[in-house]
Design an enzyme around this catalytic site. Structure first.
Site, PDB file in Angstrom:
ATOM      1  N   GLU A 132       0.829  -1.209   0.000  1.00  0.00           N
ATOM      2  CA  GLU A 132       0.000   0.000   0.000  1.00  0.00           C
ATOM      3  C   GLU A 132       0.866   1.262   0.000  1.00  0.00           C
ATOM      4  O   GLU A 132       0.548   2.258  -0.669  1.00  0.00           O
ATOM      5  CB  GLU A 132      -0.922  -0.034   1.227  1.00  0.00           C
ATOM      6  CG  GLU A 132      -1.749   1.209   1.490  1.00  0.00           C
ATOM      7  CD  GLU A 132      -2.946   1.353   0.568  1.00  0.00           C
ATOM      8  OE1 GLU A 132      -2.787   1.116  -0.638  1.00  0.00           O
ATOM      9  OE2 GLU A 132      -4.025   1.740   1.056  1.00  0.00           O
ATOM     10  N   THR A 184      -5.898  11.000  -4.378  1.00  0.00           N
ATOM     11  CA  THR A 184      -5.923  11.096  -2.914  1.00  0.00           C
ATOM     12  C   THR A 184      -5.084  12.268  -2.438  1.00  0.00           C
ATOM     13  O   THR A 184      -5.463  12.986  -1.501  1.00  0.00           O
ATOM     14  CB  THR A 184      -5.423   9.773  -2.293  1.00  0.00           C
ATOM     15  OG1 THR A 184      -6.278   8.730  -2.759  1.00  0.00           O
ATOM     16  CG2 THR A 184      -5.486   9.802  -0.775  1.00  0.00           C
TER      17      THR A 184
HETATM   18  N1  HSE Z   1      -8.492   8.032   4.724  1.00  0.00           N
HETATM   19  C1  HSE Z   1      -7.957   8.457   3.474  1.00  0.00           C
HETATM   20  C2  HSE Z   1      -8.470   9.825   3.121  1.00  0.00           C
HETATM   21  C3  HSE Z   1      -8.360   7.624   2.305  1.00  0.00           C
HETATM   22  O1  HSE Z   1      -9.657  10.066   3.312  1.00  0.00           O
HETATM   23  O2  HSE Z   1      -7.687  10.617   2.635  1.00  0.00           O
HETATM   24  C4  HSE Z   1      -8.157   6.199   2.447  1.00  0.00           C
HETATM   25  O3  HSE Z   1      -6.811   5.862   2.479  1.00  0.00           O
END
Ligand code: HSE
Length: 320
Positions: A132, A184
């Site tokens: 990951e 992300t």
């Molecule tokens: N928790 C992370 C975020 C996404 O919301 O940026 C999942 O890895």
């Protein structure tokens, strides 16, 4: 015991559950990634096939999340030979459904099964995190639920910081993934660096309400608490097309609440029957159809057991 081949499934995940930013996640019964491994004489893991990624994933073993996880398992086992990996992607990439985590977890579980499962699930965690980390950082909010299943509380990357929470009966999920890119990194860059004491109290209160609802198996209460996110969703909402419309339509179709799945753009609605989840999924997709945004809608439930060994030596292993 050395097997000739092994195949494993690892589920997609919904991280955050709204208010539980970076600390809560759940595993979906479907979709998930499948990895098949066989021995090879050369040391290390090599990709021989990737299906379903549209040619987007790297084959380089140092960049491919499945290969990285497989290599850590091989190293942990002290194995001098290698494995050939076939990766069947059933998850859309960068969609907020834990795609890279599912590939890493499926690979770690498959390689372990190839060698007769010498490692326990908790012992596979570091390998999954290694995989990951190559794509989305050293965190366990997708890896944890994909590996262990159910609803998980993730307060760190050690096994004793990942706890399985009770899974209420009668919880069904409708998901929709619009074809828009929400990296992300971008979804994290828009978040505030500081929050006010007022917001902190509201957010911790909402997480506490969510935990209470989970422990009381109160699905409507759980859905309401998930939505009480006063920090993350407001900062990210502009990255998720039609969020307000999809939420309104989902509610009209019977959903109890809706949140962004992980960093988005997938959205996840909580429902209390399978039929409602199916209806909600169709209704959510219609919003994107009308806006001429391609999307995929799904309805499913929570995977209790997490990743599963599917086949050993081409013989099916019963899936729980
Ligand atoms: N928790 C992370 C975020 C996404 O919301 O940026 C999942 O890895």
């Amino acid at each position: 015991m050395l097997n000739a081949s092994a195949e494993a499934f690892a589920p997609a995940t919904v991280a955050n559950l709204g208010v539980g930013f970076d600390i809560l996640g759940l595993a979906l019964r479907e979709p998930g990634d499948v990895v098949r491994v066989e021995h090879r004489d050369e040391p290390g893991a090599a990709i021989t096939l990737i299906e379903g990624d549209g040619g987007k994933l790297p084959h380089d073993p140092d960049q491919n999340t499945a290969c990285i996880a497989a290599n850590t398992v091989l190293k942990t086992l002290g194995v001098a030979t290698g494995v050939a990996i076939r990766l069947y992607k059933h998850l859309p990439l960068a969609s907020g459904l834990g795609s890279s985590a599912a590939s890493a977890v499926a690979a770690a579980v498959a390689v372990n099964a190839l060698f007769g499962e010498p490692l326990t699930r908790p012992e596979l965690l570091p390998a999954c995190l290694d995989g990951e980390a190559a794509v989305s950082g050293w965190h366990a909010d997708n890896v944890g639920p994909s590996l262990f299943g159910g609803i998980t509380l993730i307060t760190g990357t050690d096994n004793d910081q990942i706890r399985n929470l009770p899974v209420p009966q009668g919880i069904f999920l409708a998901l929709v993934t619009p074809a828009v890119a929400v990296p992300t990194a971008e979804a994290r860059a828009v978040l505030p660096k500081m929050v006010s004491l007022h917001d902190m109290v509201a957010q911790t209160g909402a997480v506490a309400r969510l935990m209470d609802a989970i422990y009381r198996a109160d699905v409507p209460g759980l859905a309401r608490a998930m939505e009480q996110d006063s920090i993350i969703e407001p900062a990210r909402a502009h990255l998720m097309p039609k969020l307000a419309e999809v939420r309104a339509v989902a509610r009209q179709a019977g959903a109890l609440g809706l949140v962004i799945s992980g960093a988005g753009p997938s959205l996840c609605a909580v429902c209390d029957t399978a039929q409602t989840a199916q209806t909600v999924a169709v209704a959510m997709k219609k919003v994107y159809d009308t806006a001429e945004i391609e999307s995929v809608a799904r309805h499913t439930t929570i995977a209790i057991g997490g990743a599963q060994v599917l086949r050993i030596n081409d013989q099916p292993v019963s899936k729980s």
